[in-house]
Design an enzyme around this catalytic site. Structure first.
Site, short mmCIF file in Angstrom:
data_model
loop_
_atom_site.label_atom_id
_atom_site.label_comp_id
_atom_site.label_asym_id
_atom_site.label_seq_id
_atom_site.Cartn_x
_atom_site.Cartn_y
_atom_site.Cartn_z
N ASN A 166 -8.02 -2.39 -7.65
CA ASN A 166 -8.27 -1.81 -6.32
C ASN A 166 -8.18 -0.29 -6.46
O ASN A 166 -7.08 0.27 -6.47
CB ASN A 166 -7.22 -2.34 -5.32
CG ASN A 166 -7.40 -1.75 -3.94
OD1 ASN A 166 -8.40 -1.07 -3.68
ND2 ASN A 166 -6.45 -1.98 -3.06
N GLU A 172 0.99 -9.14 -1.33
CA GLU A 172 1.32 -7.74 -1.58
C GLU A 172 2.41 -7.28 -0.61
O GLU A 172 2.10 -6.88 0.52
CB GLU A 172 0.08 -6.86 -1.39
CG GLU A 172 -1.02 -7.15 -2.37
CD GLU A 172 -1.86 -5.90 -2.61
OE1 GLU A 172 -1.98 -5.50 -3.76
OE2 GLU A 172 -2.36 -5.31 -1.64
P1 PGA Z 1 -0.34 -0.33 -6.40
O1 PGA Z 1 -1.35 -0.85 -5.26
O2 PGA Z 1 -0.63 -1.16 -7.64
O3 PGA Z 1 -0.67 1.11 -6.58
O4 PGA Z 1 1.04 -0.57 -5.89
C1 PGA Z 1 -1.66 -2.20 -5.12
C2 PGA Z 1 -2.54 -2.41 -3.92
O5 PGA Z 1 -2.34 -1.75 -2.89
O6 PGA Z 1 -3.48 -3.25 -3.95
#
Ligand code: PGA
Length: 235
Positions: free
Chosen positions: A7, A159
């Protein structure tokens, strides 16, 4: 099959995205075991598709609108994304829920419309820090997923909001509990984990058998980090 989804959020210009995937596709990725999906900004989807179209790498959008066409200035429909070479759509990311007021109802409409138009939804959910501290994780998740109760075969990404971009992750048994809960609730679901996935924690995360993959933000912006995460996910 495990999924590793990059992402990129609002990062990388078109040329930076092209450079990244041009290098990534030359790597010897374990693509029989891991499905690699890149979620660049909308404008990079089609230029990147041109580079990866003969590979096993796939594309996801970071958002999608639920209407198919019409007077919705600034929005992009599932059909438009498909026509650009996109196969998946990330829906309901906490940044969209919080910064753009996306409700559970809006997220569900996006899910229905994507499915109808053969764009595979990846539905994000997760609790905030105060909710985690109160022990309310499961009840928050239950509310977020209530509309999906009669659905099946969904790709989800758990998440925890407090884990995104912070370097903090839940305890392994807490992740396992949430994933078990969702898999019990929604038949044939695939559940990814997202939130600060990086090279320091990927080996530990990979020990949780019920995890079907990872949604990777910050660590997906660097080619070497991302490649190593893909490789370690296959072990
Ligand atoms: P991060 O983001 O790996 O930078 O914590 C994950 C996401 O928001 O999909």
């Amino acid at each position: 099959m495990k999924y590793v989804v990059a992402n990129w959020k609002m990062n990388k210009t078109i040329s930076e995205g092209i450079e990244f995937v041009s290098m990534l596709k030359k790597e010897n990725l374990p693509d029989d075991i891991v499905k690699t999906i890149i979620a660049p900004s909308f404008i990079s989807i089609n230029p990147i598709f041109e580079i990866i179209k003969n590979t096993k790498i796939s594309l996801a959008s970071q958002n999608v609108f639920y209407e198919e066409e019409g007077p919705y200035t600034g929005e992009i429909s599932p059909l438009m994304l498909r026509s650009a070479g996109c196969e998946y759509a990330i829906i309901g990311h906490s940044e969209r829920r919080i910064l753009f007021n996306e409700s559970n109802e809006i997220i569900f409409k996006k899910y229905i419309s994507s499915k109808k138009n053969l764009l595979i939804p990846i539905i994000c959910f997760g609790e905030k820090y105060e909710e985690y501290k109160k022990g309310a994780t499961i009840s928050v998740i239950n509310d977020q997923l209530e509309l999906f109760n009669n659905e099946n075969n969904i790709i989800f990404a758990y998440e925890p909001v407090w884990s995104i971009g912070t370097g903090l992750i839940p305890k392994m048994n807490e992740i396992q509990n949430v994933i078990d809960y969702v898999k019990n609730k929604i038949k044939n679901s695939v559940v990814l984990y997202g939130g600060s996935v990086n090279l320091k924690n990927i080996e530990e995360l990979a020990k949780i058998e019920v995890i079907d993959g990872y949604l990777v933000g910050g660590a997906s912006l660097d080619l070497n980090n991302f490649k190593e995460i893909i490789i370690k996910s296959s072990c």
